[in-house]
Design an enzyme around this catalytic site. Sequence first.
Site, PDB file in Angstrom:
ATOM      1  N   SER A  40       0.840  -1.197   0.000  1.00 26.49           N
ATOM      2  CA  SER A  40       0.000   0.000   0.000  1.00 26.49           C
ATOM      3  C   SER A  40       0.875   1.247   0.000  1.00 26.49           C
ATOM      4  CB  SER A  40      -0.880  -0.004   1.256  1.00 26.49           C
ATOM      5  OG  SER A  40      -1.448   1.271   1.499  1.00 26.49           O
ATOM      6  N   TYR A  46      -0.777  -1.053  10.127  1.00 28.32           N
ATOM      7  CA  TYR A  46      -0.901  -1.153   8.673  1.00 28.32           C
ATOM      8  C   TYR A  46       0.363  -0.647   7.981  1.00 28.32           C
ATOM      9  CZ  TYR A  46      -3.168  -1.284   4.132  1.00 28.32           C
ATOM     10  OH  TYR A  46      -3.486  -1.579   2.829  1.00 28.32           O
TER      11      TYR A  46
END
Length: 269
Positions: free
Chosen positions: A152, A180
């Site tokens: 990401s 994350y």
Amino acid sequence: MSKNRFDVAGKSVIITGGAGMLGSEYAAALSDMGARVAVADANSDRAAALAKKVPGSIAVTVDIVDPDSVRAMVAAVLDAFGRIDSLVNNAALDPKFDPGNAGKHTSAFENLPLEVWQQSLDVNLTGMFLCTQAVVPHMLSQGAGTIINISSTYGMCGPDQRLYESDDPSKPVNYKPVTYTVTKSAVFGFTKYLATYYGLKGIRTNTLTIGGVYNNHAEEFVRRYSSRTPMGRMARKDEYCGALAFLISDASSYMTGSNLVCDGGWSAW
């Protein structure tokens, strides 16, 4: 350059998290291109339902943090397809802020529970490690294979926490958690290690780094995200499929250890 180099027809592909929002898009697109797809997911009902709609696919129930379950997944794919050409490490815990998930991620960094940190490490990293470790012996026996690890933009840069603020001050504050960014940044190192380790053995490993995908988000979130993106919008759900197919195909035959960024220019600022 022949257009056949972009062909993925007949290739056997495992997609972990294959029944999820993007996994299902990958599965449908690759199937439409002629690939045989194993929809590997912890949610057996969703995987089975998707496999019924996607020609040439099978559903495989897997818990990617359980080594026995991962080995059983690989055995099921080999039994169905006879070989494994590509592994797409797509499964991950990704705290969402769409309508079905808004308000669930309110912990500031200093209050983040240890179990949340550990669960993210288990799923986002250990799961990727276990799936890859189980698949590569079969790729080695074939002398070829491709591994695509999904990352990401938040693995490349820290989250812009302003995106998750609300125009309504009475609503709870949301944060994109540290878990994350940490796990998605580790994907780059995992890719580079595999690329150098298997470089002479026919196995190519690359990262596909993606940005935010529109999924009926609140207008205020879409406005903020779009203003932060050079292309002025969030991605559509199908817009990463072409990049994934490219990395699976022979058109990317001289790419390994690379990071293909597909984020609407987010990381270009």
